[in-house]
Design a protein around this motif. Structure first.
Motif, PDB file in Angstrom:
ATOM      1  N   ASN A  82      39.140   5.842 -37.575  1.00 52.16           N
ATOM      2  CA  ASN A  82      40.579   6.051 -37.359  1.00 52.16           C
ATOM      3  C   ASN A  82      41.325   6.119 -38.692  1.00 52.16           C
ATOM      4  OD1 ASN A  82      40.245   6.075 -34.607  1.00 52.16           O
ATOM      5  ND2 ASN A  82      40.856   3.946 -34.303  1.00 52.16           N
ATOM      6  N   GLU A  83      40.884   5.298 -39.670  1.00 54.01           N
ATOM      7  CA  GLU A  83      41.507   5.342 -40.994  1.00 54.01           C
ATOM      8  C   GLU A  83      41.400   6.742 -41.600  1.00 54.01           C
ATOM      9  OE1 GLU A  83      43.081   3.301 -43.173  1.00 54.01           O
ATOM     10  OE2 GLU A  83      43.329   1.784 -41.618  1.00 54.01           O
ATOM     11  N   HIS A  84      40.343   7.454 -41.250  1.00 53.48           N
ATOM     12  CA  HIS A  84      40.133   8.801 -41.767  1.00 53.48           C
ATOM     13  C   HIS A  84      40.702   9.860 -40.816  1.00 53.48           C
ATOM     14  CE1 HIS A  84      37.287   6.482 -44.167  1.00 53.48           C
ATOM     15  NE2 HIS A  84      37.206   7.496 -44.986  1.00 53.48           N
ATOM     16  N   MET A  85      41.498   9.404 -39.848  1.00 56.27           N
ATOM     17  CA  MET A  85      42.108  10.293 -38.869  1.00 56.27           C
ATOM     18  C   MET A  85      41.064  11.087 -38.107  1.00 56.27           C
ATOM     19  SD  MET A  85      45.075   9.286 -39.289  1.00 56.27           S
ATOM     20  CE  MET A  85      45.764  10.286 -37.993  1.00 56.27           C
ATOM     21  N   GLY A  86      39.884  10.494 -37.938  1.00 63.99           N
ATOM     22  CA  GLY A  86      38.810  11.141 -37.196  1.00 63.99           C
ATOM     23  C   GLY A  86      38.656  10.544 -35.810  1.00 63.99           C
ATOM     24  N   PRO A  99      38.411  15.268 -39.797  1.00 64.63           N
ATOM     25  CA  PRO A  99      39.161  16.492 -40.114  1.00 64.63           C
ATOM     26  C   PRO A  99      38.981  16.892 -41.567  1.00 64.63           C
ATOM     27  CG  PRO A  99      40.640  14.614 -39.908  1.00 64.63           C
ATOM     28  CD  PRO A  99      39.286  14.144 -39.461  1.00 64.63           C
ATOM     29  N   THR A 100      38.907  18.180 -41.797  1.00 62.78           N
ATOM     30  CA  THR A 100      38.733  18.679 -43.162  1.00 62.78           C
ATOM     31  C   THR A 100      40.031  18.613 -43.945  1.00 62.78           C
ATOM     32  OG1 THR A 100      39.124  20.913 -42.340  1.00 62.78           O
ATOM     33  CG2 THR A 100      36.843  20.195 -42.543  1.00 62.78           C
ATOM     34  N   HIS A 101      41.175  18.782 -43.255  1.00 57.40           N
ATOM     35  CA  HIS A 101      42.484  18.679 -43.907  1.00 57.40           C
ATOM     36  C   HIS A 101      43.311  17.710 -43.084  1.00 57.40           C
ATOM     37  CE1 HIS A 101      41.504  22.062 -46.453  1.00 57.40           C
ATOM     38  NE2 HIS A 101      41.126  22.719 -45.381  1.00 57.40           N
TER      39      HIS A 101
END
Length: 371
Positions: free
Chosen positions: A332-336, A355-357
């Motif tokens: 979640n910290e990586h917005m994944g 996500p790549t961006h």
């Protein structure tokens, strides 16, 4: 009849025996000095034992030769025949000691080399842990700072808004020439300053993402798989890596992602039985860089799947389910996203998408911030 004098032979034998004793004694002296200089050196200890046994052999064998010639010269050859077995047994014991010391310290050298390699590995892991702790501390400190700022803003915003609103109403009802109007305007200015201060607090953006950087997902996955190979081999489980040929870039922290992947792989290894197979694949998808971990283990029940990421539920997938809420937090910290699908008796599949961006990220308390 021609006779040849044995004197040169005896002198050569005497001299060689004495030289052997002297040289072996010097070797023992130097080995002792090395051992005293470094009492923990396996090489110095080996040389001390080896040279000690060599000196004992040289002393025994040379003394036997000298004694044999002296007894023969004085007509006591029968006495030498009586002493010869004892001299030979001493020589044999010295040979056995030399061979034993050599074989023993050969094994010790192997163990020492392994200990050195393990120590280097431990030092490397300690450095990585230290760096990871600093990064986690930075994340926690930044979250704490941001949370406090937003809490203060929330506590100050309501009274500042109420004061400002009431003062504006009073100003609308006060005639322009009233003396108290200037005081109300001054109060309103102070209320606006409080509102501006609240806006500054609310604009605080978590800067912990500074520890995030553009990364390639493939090497991180490869390192995580390699770290679990030993455990997998111990259980006769095969780890199969099918990594994307193209780089899978994302914005994140390599240590945190590696910890999350290693934990998921360890869960899979612990849950699976012998001869099982765990396949790890990476690929680029429209949603971002993807990691798939699929095993043919026992699977997880639907009831467990519903609470598997709940930090307040004790999940024990063969003593390996704990920590999954922490894995989800990292992703979640990586917005994944991380999802787990499973069927009893057929295996489990874990899907991670990063996500790549990242673009605009959702911050604390519903705010947004850019990376």
């Amino acid at each position: 009849m021609i006779t040849i004098s044995m004197l040169p032979v005896w002198l050569l034998d005497f001299g060689g025996a004495l030289a052997l004793i002297v040289l072996s004694g010097l070797c023992l002296h130097h080995a002792l000095a090395m051992a005293r200089a470094d009492r923990e050196s396996p090489l110095a200890i080996f040389l001390l034992w080896f040279c000690g046994a060599l000196f004992a052999l040289a002393l025994s064998r040379s003394s036997g030769h000298i004694l044999k010639h002296l007894l023969t010269f004085f007509g006591k050859k029968d006495l030498w025949l009586l002493l010869a077995p004892y001299s030979g047994s001493i020589n044999s014991m010295a040979f056995i000691v030399i061979a034993s010391v050599t074989l023993f310290f050969n094994r010790i050298e192997t163990i020492t080399e392994r200990m050195v390699r393990d120590r280097e590995k431990i030092e490397k892991n300690s450095q990585e842990l230290f760096r990871l702790n600093k990064e986690i501390e930075a994340v926690i400190a930044e979250r704490t700072r941001t949370g406090m700022a937003l809490r203060i803003a929330h506590e100050v915003r309501n009274p500042a808004t109420i004061i400002g609103g009431m003062v504006r109403r009073l100003l609308n009802s006060y005639p322009p020439e009233e003396e108290g109007r200037l005081k109300l305007i001054h109060i309103l200015d102070q209320a606006r300053k409080l509102e501006n201060l609240v806006s500054k607090f609310e604009s605080v953006r978590p800067e912990a993402k500074k520890i995030f950087a553009p990364l390639d997902l493939n090497p991180i996955v490869a390192e995580a798989v390699e770290s679990l190979q030993k455990d997998a081999r111990a259980k006769d489980i095969t780890l199969v890596s099918e990594l994307s040929q193209a780089p899978l870039f994302f914005h994140g922290n390599s240590s945190l992602i590696k910890i999350a992947l290693a934990h998921l792989l360890r869960n899979a290894v612990n849950a699976c039985s012998k001869k099982s197979r765990i396949r790890i694949t990476t690929e680029m998808t429209p949603a971002g860089s993807q990691v798939r971990i699929a095993d043919n283990g026992p699977g997880i029940s639907p009831e467990m799947l519903e609470i598997i990421f709940d930090p307040y539920q004790h999940i024990n997938r063969q003593s390996s389910g704990l920590g999954l809420p922490y894995v989800k937090q990292i992703i979640n910290e990586h917005m994944g996203t991380v999802t787990i699908t499973s069927e009893l008796g057929k295996g489990t599949t874990i899907l991670i998408v990063l996500p790549t961006h990242l673009g605009e990220l959702t911050g604390v308390a519903g705010g947004t911030y850019s990376i």
